[in-house]
Design a protein around this motif. Structure first.
Motif, short mmCIF file in Angstrom:
data_model
loop_
_atom_site.label_atom_id
_atom_site.label_comp_id
_atom_site.label_asym_id
_atom_site.label_seq_id
_atom_site.Cartn_x
_atom_site.Cartn_y
_atom_site.Cartn_z
N PHE A 231 30.92 12.60 45.59
CA PHE A 231 30.67 11.58 44.57
C PHE A 231 29.75 10.51 45.14
O PHE A 231 30.01 9.31 45.06
CB PHE A 231 31.97 10.95 44.08
CG PHE A 231 31.93 10.58 42.61
CD1 PHE A 231 30.77 10.11 42.00
CD2 PHE A 231 33.06 10.70 41.82
CE1 PHE A 231 30.73 9.78 40.67
CE2 PHE A 231 33.04 10.36 40.47
CZ PHE A 231 31.88 9.90 39.90
N ASP A 232 28.61 10.98 45.71
CA ASP A 232 27.67 10.11 46.41
C ASP A 232 26.33 10.12 45.68
O ASP A 232 25.47 10.96 45.95
CB ASP A 232 27.50 10.60 47.85
CG ASP A 232 26.69 9.64 48.71
OD1 ASP A 232 25.93 8.83 48.14
OD2 ASP A 232 26.83 9.70 49.95
N PRO A 233 26.13 9.24 44.70
CA PRO A 233 24.89 9.25 43.93
C PRO A 233 23.65 8.99 44.77
O PRO A 233 22.58 9.53 44.50
CB PRO A 233 25.10 8.16 42.88
CG PRO A 233 26.16 7.28 43.44
CD PRO A 233 27.04 8.16 44.26
N THR A 234 23.77 8.15 45.81
CA THR A 234 22.61 7.87 46.66
C THR A 234 22.15 9.12 47.38
O THR A 234 20.96 9.44 47.42
CB THR A 234 22.95 6.76 47.68
OG1 THR A 234 23.34 5.58 46.98
CG2 THR A 234 21.74 6.45 48.55
N ALA A 235 23.11 9.85 47.96
CA ALA A 235 22.75 11.10 48.65
C ALA A 235 22.19 12.12 47.68
O ALA A 235 21.27 12.88 48.01
CB ALA A 235 23.98 11.66 49.36
N LEU A 236 22.72 12.15 46.46
CA LEU A 236 22.22 13.10 45.46
C LEU A 236 20.79 12.75 45.06
O LEU A 236 19.94 13.64 44.92
CB LEU A 236 23.13 13.10 44.24
CG LEU A 236 22.78 14.12 43.16
CD1 LEU A 236 22.76 15.54 43.72
CD2 LEU A 236 23.78 14.03 42.00
N GLU A 237 20.51 11.47 44.90
CA GLU A 237 19.13 11.04 44.57
C GLU A 237 18.17 11.45 45.67
O GLU A 237 17.05 11.92 45.39
CB GLU A 237 19.10 9.52 44.37
CG GLU A 237 19.82 9.02 43.15
CD GLU A 237 18.96 9.07 41.90
OE1 GLU A 237 17.87 9.67 41.94
OE2 GLU A 237 19.38 8.50 40.88
N VAL A 238 18.56 11.27 46.93
CA VAL A 238 17.71 11.65 48.06
C VAL A 238 17.46 13.16 48.05
O VAL A 238 16.33 13.62 48.22
CB VAL A 238 18.35 11.23 49.39
CG1 VAL A 238 17.58 11.83 50.58
CG2 VAL A 238 18.39 9.71 49.50
N ALA A 239 18.51 13.94 47.83
CA ALA A 239 18.37 15.39 47.79
C ALA A 239 17.45 15.82 46.65
O ALA A 239 16.63 16.73 46.80
CB ALA A 239 19.74 16.05 47.65
N VAL A 240 17.58 15.15 45.51
CA VAL A 240 16.75 15.50 44.35
C VAL A 240 15.29 15.17 44.62
O VAL A 240 14.38 15.93 44.26
CB VAL A 240 17.27 14.76 43.10
CG1 VAL A 240 16.23 14.80 41.98
CG2 VAL A 240 18.57 15.40 42.61
N ARG A 241 15.02 14.03 45.25
CA ARG A 241 13.62 13.68 45.56
C ARG A 241 13.00 14.72 46.50
O ARG A 241 11.84 15.08 46.34
CB ARG A 241 13.56 12.28 46.18
CG ARG A 241 13.71 11.16 45.16
CD ARG A 241 13.24 9.83 45.72
NE ARG A 241 14.09 9.36 46.80
CZ ARG A 241 15.18 8.62 46.64
NH1 ARG A 241 15.57 8.28 45.42
NH2 ARG A 241 15.89 8.22 47.68
#
Length: 219
Positions: A5-15
């Motif tokens: 449940f880590d939105p920051t890590a998910l955003e980084v992975a998506v970028r």
């Protein structure tokens, strides 16, 4: 990242994901499989609805951003893409939109839960070459027939197609209402079928216009 449940890590992975290759390839090999897995994990109770919604929002935003990067000619034929009125899952239509953009079309996406009235208005204002509807979970038979009849009336003489995991269950109803149901065709077959429908509709409209002109001259 979703499991934590880590939105920051998910955003980084998506970028990072967005630079792995072409938009259709990234969608087919990363976005779609990820959302399928996330959906299965939510259904199994392994993640919460909050985690599923977080992932849908971030991955959906990435899909919208990638679609905006596509360049199309000003005169490119338009394709209208939307979800059935009761359909919440909008991400699959982006996979279709990337293909249409590759083929030289200008995709316009109306998103999830699009009622027939919205399709009618968009058709009247935009006059797309084809309308594509996405259906993952089919509604009950009476609701499905009601919607298909209304979508058929909204699209008028323009070709409309329904794809997605739920489309196959409604093939008979869709075709009775003037639409076409698509299954798991190859990309080449999908393109050929869609362009065949567009060409046929253009010929029919041209033929109708010629008849109308002949009737006026006769009068």
């Amino acid at each position: 990242a979703v499991d934590r449940f880590d939105p920051t890590a998910l955003e980084v992975a998506v970028r990072r994901m967005m630079f792995l290759g072409s938009a259709p390839m990234v969608f087919d090999r990363v976005l779609a499989p990820c959302m399928y897995t996330i959906g299965r994990r939510w259904h199994a109770g392994a993640i919460s609805v909050g985690q599923e919604h977080m992932a849908s929002e971030i991955l959906g935003s990435a899909a919208r951003d990638m679609l905006r990067l596509f360049q199309h000619d000003q005169d490119a034929p338009m394709v209208l893409l939307a979800c059935f009125a009761d359909e919440e899952h909008a991400l699959p239509i982006y996979g279709v939109a990337f293909r249409f953009a590759q083929w030289g079309y200008h995709p316009v996406i109306l998103g999830a839960r699009t009622p027939p009235a919205a399709i009618r208005h968009a058709v009247e204002r935009l006059q797309p070459a084809v309308i594509g509807l996405s259906l993952t979970i089919p509604p009950p038979a009476h609701r499905a027939r009601e919607l298909c009849e209304e979508y058929g009336a909204a699209c008028g003489s323009l070709p409309w197609v329904v794809g997605g995991r739920g489309a196959g269950e409604l093939t008979e109803i869709i075709e009775e209402c003037g639409g076409v149901s698509f299954g798991a065709e190859s990309v080449a077959t999908l393109r050929a079928r869609v362009e065949g429908l567009i060409a046929k509709a253009r010929r029919e409209r041209s033929h109708a216009a010629e008849h109308a002109t002949g009737d006026v001259q006769g009068l």
